[in-house]
Design a protein around this motif. Structure first.
Motif, PDB file in Angstrom:
ATOM      1  N   UNK A 167      72.260   1.520 144.373  1.00 57.31           N
ATOM      2  CA  UNK A 167      70.790   1.484 144.452  1.00 57.31           C
ATOM      3  C   UNK A 167      70.227   0.074 144.325  1.00 57.31           C
ATOM      4  N   UNK A 168      70.798  -0.730 143.424  1.00 52.24           N
ATOM      5  CA  UNK A 168      70.326  -2.099 143.231  1.00 52.24           C
ATOM      6  C   UNK A 168      70.585  -2.956 144.464  1.00 52.24           C
ATOM      7  N   UNK A 169      71.797  -2.881 144.986  1.00 51.24           N
ATOM      8  CA  UNK A 169      72.149  -3.708 146.136  1.00 51.24           C
ATOM      9  C   UNK A 169      71.349  -3.314 147.376  1.00 51.24           C
ATOM     10  N   UNK A 170      71.149  -2.020 147.552  1.00 54.89           N
ATOM     11  CA  UNK A 170      70.354  -1.560 148.695  1.00 54.89           C
ATOM     12  C   UNK A 170      68.938  -2.127 148.619  1.00 54.89           C
ATOM     13  N   UNK A 171      68.330  -2.019 147.448  1.00 49.37           N
ATOM     14  CA  UNK A 171      66.964  -2.506 147.269  1.00 49.37           C
ATOM     15  C   UNK A 171      66.880  -4.012 147.474  1.00 49.37           C
ATOM     16  N   UNK A 172      67.757  -4.769 146.848  1.00 51.97           N
ATOM     17  CA  UNK A 172      67.712  -6.223 146.944  1.00 51.97           C
ATOM     18  C   UNK A 172      68.012  -6.695 148.365  1.00 51.97           C
ATOM     19  N   UNK A 282      67.188   4.521 137.713  1.00 50.80           N
ATOM     20  CA  UNK A 282      67.249   3.120 137.318  1.00 50.80           C
ATOM     21  C   UNK A 282      66.273   2.888 136.162  1.00 50.80           C
ATOM     22  N   UNK A 283      66.710   2.119 135.187  1.00 52.18           N
ATOM     23  CA  UNK A 283      65.815   1.731 134.103  1.00 52.18           C
ATOM     24  C   UNK A 283      65.837   0.210 133.983  1.00 52.18           C
ATOM     25  N   UNK A 284      64.865  -0.308 133.280  1.00 51.31           N
ATOM     26  CA  UNK A 284      64.722  -1.767 133.144  1.00 51.31           C
ATOM     27  C   UNK A 284      64.324  -2.084 131.712  1.00 51.31           C
ATOM     28  N   UNK A 285      64.932  -3.117 131.151  1.00 51.01           N
ATOM     29  CA  UNK A 285      64.602  -3.535 129.791  1.00 51.01           C
ATOM     30  C   UNK A 285      64.746  -5.044 129.652  1.00 51.01           C
ATOM     31  N   UNK A 286      64.003  -5.603 128.725  1.00 54.17           N
ATOM     32  CA  UNK A 286      64.195  -7.002 128.345  1.00 54.17           C
ATOM     33  C   UNK A 286      64.407  -7.121 126.835  1.00 54.17           C
ATOM     34  N   UNK A 303      68.938  -2.210 134.090  1.00 57.04           N
ATOM     35  CA  UNK A 303      68.913  -3.653 134.310  1.00 57.04           C
ATOM     36  C   UNK A 303      68.440  -4.343 133.034  1.00 57.04           C
ATOM     37  N   UNK A 304      69.208  -5.317 132.577  1.00 56.31           N
ATOM     38  CA  UNK A 304      68.819  -6.128 131.421  1.00 56.31           C
ATOM     39  C   UNK A 304      68.145  -7.387 131.957  1.00 56.31           C
ATOM     40  N   UNK A 305      66.820  -7.322 132.103  1.00 64.16           N
ATOM     41  CA  UNK A 305      66.076  -8.423 132.695  1.00 64.16           C
ATOM     42  C   UNK A 305      66.149  -9.709 131.908  1.00 64.16           C
ATOM     43  N   UNK A 306      66.466  -9.610 130.608  1.00 67.71           N
ATOM     44  CA  UNK A 306      66.574 -10.828 129.796  1.00 67.71           C
ATOM     45  C   UNK A 306      67.769 -11.679 130.214  1.00 67.71           C
ATOM     46  N   UNK A 307      68.699 -11.070 130.942  1.00 67.57           N
ATOM     47  CA  UNK A 307      69.916 -11.780 131.346  1.00 67.57           C
ATOM     48  C   UNK A 307      69.905 -12.211 132.811  1.00 67.57           C
ATOM     49  N   UNK A 313      68.246 -22.346 144.795  1.00 63.60           N
ATOM     50  CA  UNK A 313      67.733 -21.126 144.143  1.00 63.60           C
ATOM     51  C   UNK A 313      68.109 -19.835 144.875  1.00 63.60           C
ATOM     52  N   UNK A 314      69.363 -19.718 145.319  1.00 64.65           N
ATOM     53  CA  UNK A 314      69.772 -18.516 146.044  1.00 64.65           C
ATOM     54  C   UNK A 314      70.980 -17.840 145.412  1.00 64.65           C
ATOM     55  N   UNK A 315      71.310 -18.237 144.216  1.00 62.78           N
ATOM     56  CA  UNK A 315      72.433 -17.627 143.513  1.00 62.78           C
ATOM     57  C   UNK A 315      71.880 -16.837 142.339  1.00 62.78           C
ATOM     58  N   UNK A 316      71.954 -15.499 142.426  1.00 60.02           N
ATOM     59  CA  UNK A 316      71.357 -14.597 141.435  1.00 60.02           C
ATOM     60  C   UNK A 316      72.466 -13.951 140.619  1.00 60.02           C
ATOM     61  N   UNK A 317      72.253 -13.876 139.321  1.00 64.53           N
ATOM     62  CA  UNK A 317      73.201 -13.179 138.455  1.00 64.53           C
ATOM     63  C   UNK A 317      72.460 -12.127 137.642  1.00 64.53           C
ATOM     64  N   UNK A 318      73.001 -10.903 137.633  1.00 65.00           N
ATOM     65  CA  UNK A 318      72.388  -9.776 136.928  1.00 65.00           C
ATOM     66  C   UNK A 318      73.377  -9.171 135.944  1.00 65.00           C
ATOM     67  N   UNK A 319      72.851  -8.627 134.856  1.00 64.02           N
ATOM     68  CA  UNK A 319      73.630  -7.809 133.937  1.00 64.02           C
ATOM     69  C   UNK A 319      73.023  -6.414 133.946  1.00 64.02           C
ATOM     70  N   UNK A 320      73.854  -5.429 134.268  1.00 63.84           N
ATOM     71  CA  UNK A 320      73.370  -4.055 134.422  1.00 63.84           C
ATOM     72  C   UNK A 320      74.250  -3.133 133.587  1.00 63.84           C
TER      73      UNK A 320
END
Length: 345
Positions: A167-172, A282-286, A303-307, A313-320
Motif C-alpha cells: 500500500x505504501x509503495x503504490x501510493x508513493x 495504514x496508521x501514522x504516528x510521530x 508509519x513512524x513519521x518521526x523517523x 533530495x531524492x533519497x527517502x528512508x522510512x520506518x514502518x
C-alpha cells in the motif's frame, strides 16, 4: 439470491496465524463468518490450552473449553480434526464456504488443488505461493481485492511484509514516483528457528539460537511486491534479518524518488492516507514508540513519521512498524469476508 449468513469457514493448520485468525474473528465481531472446523495434528487439550492462553496476545477474551471432539468458543462448537492429508477430511460433509489454509505447507497449485478435489470450494492461503500461476489471485486487501476473478478457487493472502509494504509503495509511486526501492525487514523470531543452536534448518544461519543473535535470512519480498506492483519490476531489492523479539516487526524502506521531495511532503501524504483511503489498514504516528507498543495492532502498517528522512533530495528512508501476526490475521479475515460476499447461491 444472496448466500445465507453466516458463512462457514474452516482452518487447516492451527499455529500462530490459525489461532490469531480465530481470536481476531471473535474479538472483532463485525464479520459474517463462523469457524465450524479446524484441522491440526495437535491433541485437543493442547489446542484448547493454547487458544485460552497466549504468551504474545494474552488470555482469550471469552470461554474456551473442549467438549467431546469439539472446541467450544463462547458456546459455539468447532469440530477438531487431526488429519495429515487434505483427502483425510470430509470437507463436503462439513459444507464449508471457504478454507483458510494456515499450515504454510501447501505452496504449489497441484498441492492447493488437493483441497478442491477433496471437496473444498475455495482456499485462502496464509502465505505467498511458489509461483504466480499457483493461485488464481494474490490479494493485498485495500489494494487489489477488486481484481479477484469471479471463478477463483485458490487465492493467496500474500505475506505480512507484502501487506505492509505494497500500500505504501503504490501510493508513493502514484504521487511522487519511485525509481528504485531497497527494503530491509527487521522481523521477530519465528518457529523455523531453534531456541538454542540445533540441527533445525537447511539454511545454516537458522540453526543458530533465535534469542542470542540478529540473524540474516532469505526473503522473497521483492518478488512478492513485483507480483502486486509490476510497474516496479526489476527495481526492488530486499533482505531480512530476524531479531530476538517474539512479535512486531518493522520495514526499513529506502526509496529513490523520480522527483525532488521532502520529509514533510512524504509524511503529509502518508498521514492523509491513514486518515482517508487506507484508514484501518495504514496508521501514522510521530510518538516515541518502541516495537512492543504495536503488539496486537490490527493495521497492516504503521508509519513512524518521526523517523522519516530525505537526503539528496531524492533519497527517502522510512520506518514502518507492523504486528506480523495480528495484522496479517486481520487481513486474512478481511479477504475472506470480501471473497465470500462476492459469492451467490
Amino acid at each position: 439470491m444472496s448466500h445465507p449468513r453466516p458463512y462457514k469457514i474452516a482452518l487447516n493448520g492451527y499455529g500462530r496465524i490459525g489461532r490469531c485468525v480465530l481470536r481476531a474473528l471473535h474479538e472483532r465481531g463485525d464479520l459474517a463468518v463462523q469457524v465450524v472446523a479446524l484441522n491440526d495434528l495437535a491433541d485437543r487439550d493442547s489446542i484448547e490450552y493454547l487458544t485460552r492462553f497466549d504468551s504474545t496476545h494474552g488470555r482469550f477474551p471469552g470461554e474456551v473449553r473442549v467438549s467431546g471432539d469439539c472446541l467450544q468458543i463462547n458456546g459455539q462448537a468447532i469440530q477438531v480434526l487431526r488429519e495429515a492429508e487434505p483427502e483425510g477430511v470430509d470437507w463436503r460433509g462439513l459444507d464449508i464456504d471457504l478454507l483458510l489454509e494456515c499450515s504454510g505447507q501447501y505452496t504449489t497449485r497441484e498441492q492447493g488443488l488437493r483441497f478442491v478435489h477433496a471437496g473444498v470450494p475455495r482456499v485462502l492461503f496464509s502465505q505467498p505461493m511458489a509461483s504466480e500461476e499457483a493461485v488464481d489471485a494474490t490479494l493485498v486487501y485495500g489494494v487489489n481485492q477488486d481484481s479477484l476473478p469471479s471463478d477463483a478457487r485458490l487465492v493467496s493472502n500474500a505475506s505480512c511484509t507484502t501487506n505492509c509494504s505494497v500500500p505504501l509503495l503504490k501510493l508513493l509511486n502514484e504521487v511522487i514516483g519511485l525509481e528504485y526501492v531497497s527494503i530491509t525487514t527487521i522481523h521477530s523470531a519465528m518457529n523455523d528457528q531453534p531456541v538454542i543452536d540445533a540441527y533445525h534448518h537447511a539454511d545454516l544461519r537458522r540453526t543458530r539460537s533465535a534469542f542470542q543473535s540478529v540473524i540474516p535470512v532469505s526473503t522473497g519480498l521483492a518478488r512478492g511486491i513485483e507480483r502486486l506492483l509490476p510497474e516496479l519490476a526489476g527495481r526492488i531489492q530486499a533482505k531480512a534479518i530476524r531479531v530476538p523479539t517474539v512479535n512486531v516487526s518493522a520495514l526499513d524502506i529506502t526509496l529513490q524518488t523520480a522527483r525532488d521531495t521532502s520529509a514533510d511532503e512524504v509524511n503529509a501524504l502518508l498521514r492523509a492516507a491513514a486518515e482517508g483511503d487506507y484508514k484501518g489498514l495504514l496508521d501514522y504516528t510521530e510518538l516515541p514508540h518502541a516495537s512492543c507498543d504495536f503488539n496486537h495492532d490490527p493495521h497492516s502498517a504503521i508509519v513512524d513519521g518521526s523517523q522519516t528522512r530525505v537526503s539528496g533530495p531524492r533519497l527517502v528512508n522510512l520506518l514502518v512498524w507492523f504486528d506480523n501476526e495480528w495484522g496479517f490475521a486481520n487481513r486474512m479475515l478481511d479477504v475472506a469476508q470480501y471473497w465470500l460476499a462476492q459469492t451467490t447461491d
